[in-house]
Design an enzyme around this catalytic site. Sequence first.
Site, PDB file in Angstrom:
ATOM      1  CD  GLN A   1     -11.272 -11.681 -14.255  1.00  8.77           C
ATOM      2  OE1 GLN A   1     -10.395 -10.886 -13.964  1.00  8.77           O
ATOM      3  NE2 GLN A   1     -12.033 -12.248 -13.356  1.00  8.77           N
TER       4      GLN A   1
ATOM      5  CG  HIS B   1     -20.006 -22.178 -17.421  1.00  6.48           C
ATOM      6  ND1 HIS B   1     -21.156 -22.837 -17.040  1.00  6.48           N
ATOM      7  CD2 HIS B   1     -20.277 -21.627 -18.633  1.00  6.48           C
ATOM      8  CE1 HIS B   1     -22.083 -22.697 -17.979  1.00  6.48           C
ATOM      9  NE2 HIS B   1     -21.572 -21.960 -18.946  1.00  6.48           N
TER      10      HIS B   1
ATOM     11  CG  HIS C   1     -17.889 -16.039 -16.469  1.00 11.41           C
ATOM     12  ND1 HIS C   1     -17.195 -17.186 -16.188  1.00 11.41           N
ATOM     13  CD2 HIS C   1     -17.352 -15.081 -15.679  1.00 11.41           C
ATOM     14  CE1 HIS C   1     -16.274 -16.944 -15.260  1.00 11.41           C
ATOM     15  NE2 HIS C   1     -16.347 -15.668 -14.943  1.00 11.41           N
TER      16      HIS C   1
ATOM     17  CG  HIS D   1     -16.865 -10.428 -15.758  1.00  7.42           C
ATOM     18  ND1 HIS D   1     -17.273 -10.514 -14.446  1.00  7.42           N
ATOM     19  CD2 HIS D   1     -15.998 -11.457 -15.948  1.00  7.42           C
ATOM     20  CE1 HIS D   1     -16.666 -11.549 -13.862  1.00  7.42           C
ATOM     21  NE2 HIS D   1     -15.882 -12.132 -14.754  1.00  7.42           N
TER      22      HIS D   1
HETATM   23  W1  AMW Z   1     -14.605 -15.040 -12.855  1.00  8.33           W
HETATM   24  O1  AMW Z   1     -13.615 -14.559 -11.521  1.00  8.33           O
HETATM   25  O2  AMW Z   1     -14.609 -16.662 -12.830  1.00  8.33           O
HETATM   26  O3  AMW Z   1     -14.168 -14.213 -14.235  1.00  8.33           O
HETATM   27  O4  AMW Z   1     -16.114 -14.410 -12.405  1.00  8.33           O
HETATM   28  C1  AMW Z   1     -17.082 -15.137 -11.687  1.00  8.33           C
HETATM   29  C2  AMW Z   1     -18.224 -14.196 -11.425  1.00  8.33           C
HETATM   30  O5  AMW Z   1     -19.354 -14.948 -11.100  1.00  8.33           O
HETATM   31  C3  AMW Z   1     -17.975 -13.237 -10.274  1.00  8.33           C
HETATM   32  O6  AMW Z   1     -18.345 -11.936 -10.680  1.00  8.33           O
HETATM   33  C4  AMW Z   1     -18.866 -13.777  -9.165  1.00  8.33           C
HETATM   34  O7  AMW Z   1     -19.330 -12.760  -8.305  1.00  8.33           O
HETATM   35  C5  AMW Z   1     -19.987 -14.388  -9.970  1.00  8.33           C
HETATM   36  N1  AMW Z   1     -20.702 -15.499  -9.357  1.00  8.33           N
HETATM   37  C6  AMW Z   1     -20.163 -16.641  -8.858  1.00  8.33           C
HETATM   38  N2  AMW Z   1     -21.129 -17.464  -8.431  1.00  8.33           N
HETATM   39  C7  AMW Z   1     -22.311 -16.860  -8.682  1.00  8.33           C
HETATM   40  C8  AMW Z   1     -23.674 -17.228  -8.446  1.00  8.33           C
HETATM   41  N3  AMW Z   1     -24.011 -18.375  -7.869  1.00  8.33           N
HETATM   42  N4  AMW Z   1     -24.639 -16.351  -8.828  1.00  8.33           N
HETATM   43  C9  AMW Z   1     -24.305 -15.165  -9.404  1.00  8.33           C
HETATM   44  N5  AMW Z   1     -23.036 -14.769  -9.638  1.00  8.33           N
HETATM   45  C10 AMW Z   1     -22.050 -15.605  -9.282  1.00  8.33           C
END
Ligand code: AMW
Length: 152
Positions: A84, A95, A97, A99
């Site tokens: 995303q 940051h 990432h 999935h």
């Molecule tokens: W993104 O909506 O920015 O594409 O996805 C962020 C992802 O990071 C989500 O799946 C969320 O559940 C996960 N997430 C956010 N903070 C943490 C954390 N501290 N530890 C593990 N996963 C996290």
Amino acid sequence: MSTLRFGQHIIKATAVFLQTELSFALVNRKPVVPGHVLVCPLRPAERFRDLQPDEVADLFSTAQRVAALVEKHFNATSLTIAIQDGPEAGQTVKHVHVHVLPRRAGDFERNDSIYDELQKHDREEEDEPSKWRTEAEMAAEATELRKQLNST
Ligand code: AMW
């Protein structure tokens, strides 16, 4: 204990199951499906376009390795792999990432509903600490994944 940065979050080493020269992989505190993990560049770049070519190469080869690992470990038969990239695409953590989500027959009534879930599962109004997994649960999963990596 050493930690890694994931946008605004500080990630404990216990939740990280793989680190390479330029990337790391962590378990999710709120997985959309069992085995939903994240692969990130070590450098906290916000958008995909901000990555250098060597970071892209390392991120995607790490994502490929992690994808094979979680598909097998969670007894899945397919994968959804998604970025995303930007707030309008559902990005909440600034940051980059990737999935990685293990998939199985019938896991969603409508196959592409996984994208709706991904977009909304960590929206501010839905993402309460009471819905997060415990640190112990996350550490146990990361330990299992680390073991699996070391045995292959
Ligand atoms: W993104 O909506 O920015 O594409 O996805 C962020 C992802 O990071 C989500 O799946 C969320 O559940 C996960 N997430 C956010 N903070 C943490 C954390 N501290 N530890 C593990 N996963 C996290």
